[in-house]
Design a protein around this motif. Structure first.
Motif, PDB file in Angstrom:
ATOM      1  N   LEU A  13       0.830  -1.200   0.000  1.00 29.99           N
ATOM      2  CA  LEU A  13       0.000   0.000   0.000  1.00 29.99           C
ATOM      3  C   LEU A  13       0.873   1.261   0.000  1.00 29.99           C
ATOM      4  O   LEU A  13       0.599   2.228  -0.719  1.00 29.99           O
ATOM      5  CB  LEU A  13      -0.941   0.002   1.211  1.00 29.99           C
ATOM      6  N   GLY A  14       1.936   1.264   0.769  1.00 29.50           N
ATOM      7  CA  GLY A  14       2.866   2.391   0.809  1.00 29.50           C
ATOM      8  C   GLY A  14       3.528   2.612  -0.545  1.00 29.50           C
ATOM      9  O   GLY A  14       3.690   3.751  -0.993  1.00 29.50           O
ATOM     10  N   ALA A  15       3.899   1.523  -1.220  1.00 33.57           N
ATOM     11  CA  ALA A  15       4.532   1.639  -2.534  1.00 33.57           C
ATOM     12  C   ALA A  15       3.552   2.215  -3.551  1.00 33.57           C
ATOM     13  O   ALA A  15       3.921   3.057  -4.395  1.00 33.57           O
ATOM     14  CB  ALA A  15       5.039   0.277  -2.994  1.00 33.57           C
ATOM     15  N   VAL A  16       2.297   1.795  -3.486  1.00 33.84           N
ATOM     16  CA  VAL A  16       1.289   2.308  -4.414  1.00 33.84           C
ATOM     17  C   VAL A  16       1.064   3.801  -4.170  1.00 33.84           C
ATOM     18  O   VAL A  16       1.004   4.601  -5.105  1.00 33.84           O
ATOM     19  CB  VAL A  16      -0.028   1.510  -4.283  1.00 33.84           C
ATOM     20  N   LEU A  17       0.938   4.187  -2.915  1.00 36.01           N
ATOM     21  CA  LEU A  17       0.747   5.600  -2.580  1.00 36.01           C
ATOM     22  C   LEU A  17       1.956   6.436  -3.011  1.00 36.01           C
ATOM     23  O   LEU A  17       1.799   7.526  -3.567  1.00 36.01           O
ATOM     24  CB  LEU A  17       0.498   5.771  -1.084  1.00 36.01           C
ATOM     25  N   TYR A  18       3.141   5.916  -2.773  1.00 35.20           N
ATOM     26  CA  TYR A  18       4.358   6.631  -3.159  1.00 35.20           C
ATOM     27  C   TYR A  18       4.399   6.832  -4.685  1.00 35.20           C
ATOM     28  O   TYR A  18       4.702   7.913  -5.166  1.00 35.20           O
ATOM     29  CB  TYR A  18       5.600   5.861  -2.689  1.00 35.20           C
ATOM     30  N   GLY A  19       4.067   5.807  -5.423  1.00 39.42           N
ATOM     31  CA  GLY A  19       4.060   5.895  -6.879  1.00 39.42           C
ATOM     32  C   GLY A  19       3.006   6.874  -7.384  1.00 39.42           C
ATOM     33  O   GLY A  19       3.247   7.637  -8.326  1.00 39.42           O
ATOM     34  N   THR A  20       1.838   6.867  -6.756  1.00 39.74           N
ATOM     35  CA  THR A  20       0.773   7.780  -7.158  1.00 39.74           C
ATOM     36  C   THR A  20       1.175   9.230  -6.912  1.00 39.74           C
ATOM     37  O   THR A  20       1.001  10.091  -7.783  1.00 39.74           O
ATOM     38  CB  THR A  20      -0.521   7.452  -6.384  1.00 39.74           C
ATOM     39  N   VAL A  21       1.723   9.512  -5.739  1.00 45.04           N
ATOM     40  CA  VAL A  21       2.150  10.870  -5.405  1.00 45.04           C
ATOM     41  C   VAL A  21       3.260  11.322  -6.345  1.00 45.04           C
ATOM     42  O   VAL A  21       3.264  12.450  -6.848  1.00 45.04           O
ATOM     43  CB  VAL A  21       2.588  10.965  -3.926  1.00 45.04           C
ATOM     44  N   ARG A  22       4.180  10.450  -6.610  1.00 45.97           N
ATOM     45  CA  ARG A  22       5.303  10.791  -7.503  1.00 45.97           C
ATOM     46  C   ARG A  22       4.799  11.092  -8.921  1.00 45.97           C
ATOM     47  O   ARG A  22       5.265  12.030  -9.570  1.00 45.97           O
ATOM     48  CB  ARG A  22       6.314   9.655  -7.499  1.00 45.97           C
ATOM     49  N   ALA A  23       3.842  10.296  -9.399  1.00 47.39           N
ATOM     50  CA  ALA A  23       3.286  10.526 -10.735  1.00 47.39           C
ATOM     51  C   ALA A  23       2.538  11.864 -10.785  1.00 47.39           C
ATOM     52  O   ALA A  23       2.626  12.597 -11.782  1.00 47.39           O
ATOM     53  CB  ALA A  23       2.362   9.382 -11.120  1.00 47.39           C
ATOM     54  N   MET A  24       1.803  12.190  -9.732  1.00 46.92           N
ATOM     55  CA  MET A  24       1.079  13.455  -9.691  1.00 46.92           C
ATOM     56  C   MET A  24       2.054  14.636  -9.705  1.00 46.92           C
ATOM     57  O   MET A  24       1.825  15.627 -10.402  1.00 46.92           O
ATOM     58  CB  MET A  24       0.173  13.516  -8.459  1.00 46.92           C
ATOM     59  N   ARG A  26       5.039  14.689 -10.937  1.00 49.46           N
ATOM     60  CA  ARG A  26       5.659  14.741 -12.257  1.00 49.46           C
ATOM     61  C   ARG A  26       4.727  15.456 -13.246  1.00 49.46           C
ATOM     62  O   ARG A  26       5.156  16.277 -14.037  1.00 49.46           O
ATOM     63  CB  ARG A  26       5.974  13.324 -12.741  1.00 49.46           C
ATOM     64  N   ARG A  27       3.423  15.157 -13.186  1.00 49.89           N
ATOM     65  CA  ARG A  27       2.461  15.802 -14.073  1.00 49.89           C
ATOM     66  C   ARG A  27       2.366  17.302 -13.793  1.00 49.89           C
ATOM     67  O   ARG A  27       2.239  18.103 -14.709  1.00 49.89           O
ATOM     68  CB  ARG A  27       1.080  15.167 -13.918  1.00 49.89           C
ATOM     69  N   LEU A  28       2.441  17.670 -12.528  1.00 50.77           N
ATOM     70  CA  LEU A  28       2.387  19.088 -12.187  1.00 50.77           C
ATOM     71  C   LEU A  28       3.584  19.840 -12.755  1.00 50.77           C
ATOM     72  O   LEU A  28       3.466  20.975 -13.205  1.00 50.77           O
ATOM     73  CB  LEU A  28       2.320  19.283 -10.679  1.00 50.77           C
ATOM     74  N   HIS A  29       4.742  19.239 -12.705  1.00 53.43           N
ATOM     75  CA  HIS A  29       5.944  19.896 -13.200  1.00 53.43           C
ATOM     76  C   HIS A  29       5.978  19.949 -14.721  1.00 53.43           C
ATOM     77  O   HIS A  29       6.687  20.767 -15.292  1.00 53.43           O
ATOM     78  CB  HIS A  29       7.195  19.214 -12.664  1.00 53.43           C
ATOM     79  N   GLN A  30       5.220  19.104 -15.381  1.00 52.64           N
ATOM     80  CA  GLN A  30       5.218  19.084 -16.834  1.00 52.64           C
ATOM     81  C   GLN A  30       4.232  20.091 -17.427  1.00 52.64           C
ATOM     82  O   GLN A  30       4.299  20.387 -18.607  1.00 52.64           O
ATOM     83  CB  GLN A  30       4.871  17.686 -17.350  1.00 52.64           C
ATOM     84  N   LEU A  31       3.327  20.614 -16.631  1.00 51.59           N
ATOM     85  CA  LEU A  31       2.366  21.583 -17.146  1.00 51.59           C
ATOM     86  C   LEU A  31       3.094  22.856 -17.579  1.00 51.59           C
ATOM     87  O   LEU A  31       4.025  23.302 -16.914  1.00 51.59           O
ATOM     88  CB  LEU A  31       1.331  21.932 -16.085  1.00 51.59           C
TER      89      LEU A  31
END
Length: 118
Positions: A13-24, A26-31
């Motif tokens: 569960l921690g790995a999934v949350l970490y991956g989700t936060v990291r992906a979000m 990354r998307r914010l920085h790409q805008l």
């Protein structure tokens, strides 16, 4: 065994949350960054006052009747020494009237003249 299973589920569960936060993130920085344009339609009060003084000083006094000429000179001197706010609304309207009639169109402000409010 249950402790190991709980630990494994927590880690997953921690790995999934970490991956989700990291992906979000990354998307914010790409805008693309949006830079807001300056409020060029807004002039500060001091700029408007300087524009009004310049507009009033551009009145062609040689075309104004001598009775009104003295009054225009007096009001311009009052605005120079005490500031535009020292003029009464009727005085400002008087100067605006003569600026419209005998002023130079090149030196006018970018917005309409101020009129007296009753």
């Amino acid at each position: 065994m249950t402790e190991l299973l709980t630990f494994a589920l927590g880690a997953a569960l921690g790995a999934v949350l970490y991956g989700t936060v990291r992906a979000m993130r990354r998307r914010l920085h790409q805008l693309p960054r949006m830079v807001e344009e300056p409020n060029s339609h807004f002039d500060s009060k001091s700029i408007r006052d300087r524009e009004l003084e310049a507009r009033w000083k551009a009145i062609a006094l040689d075309q104004v009747h001598e009775i009104n000429r003295d009054e225009v000179r007096r009001l311009i001197a009052k605005a120079e020494s005490l500031g535009v706010d020292a003029l009464a609304p009727r005085e400002r309207t008087f100067l605006d009237h003569f600026a419209n009639l005998f002023g130079s169109s090149d030196d006018g402000p970018s917005h309409p003249p101020l009129t007296a409010m009753s």
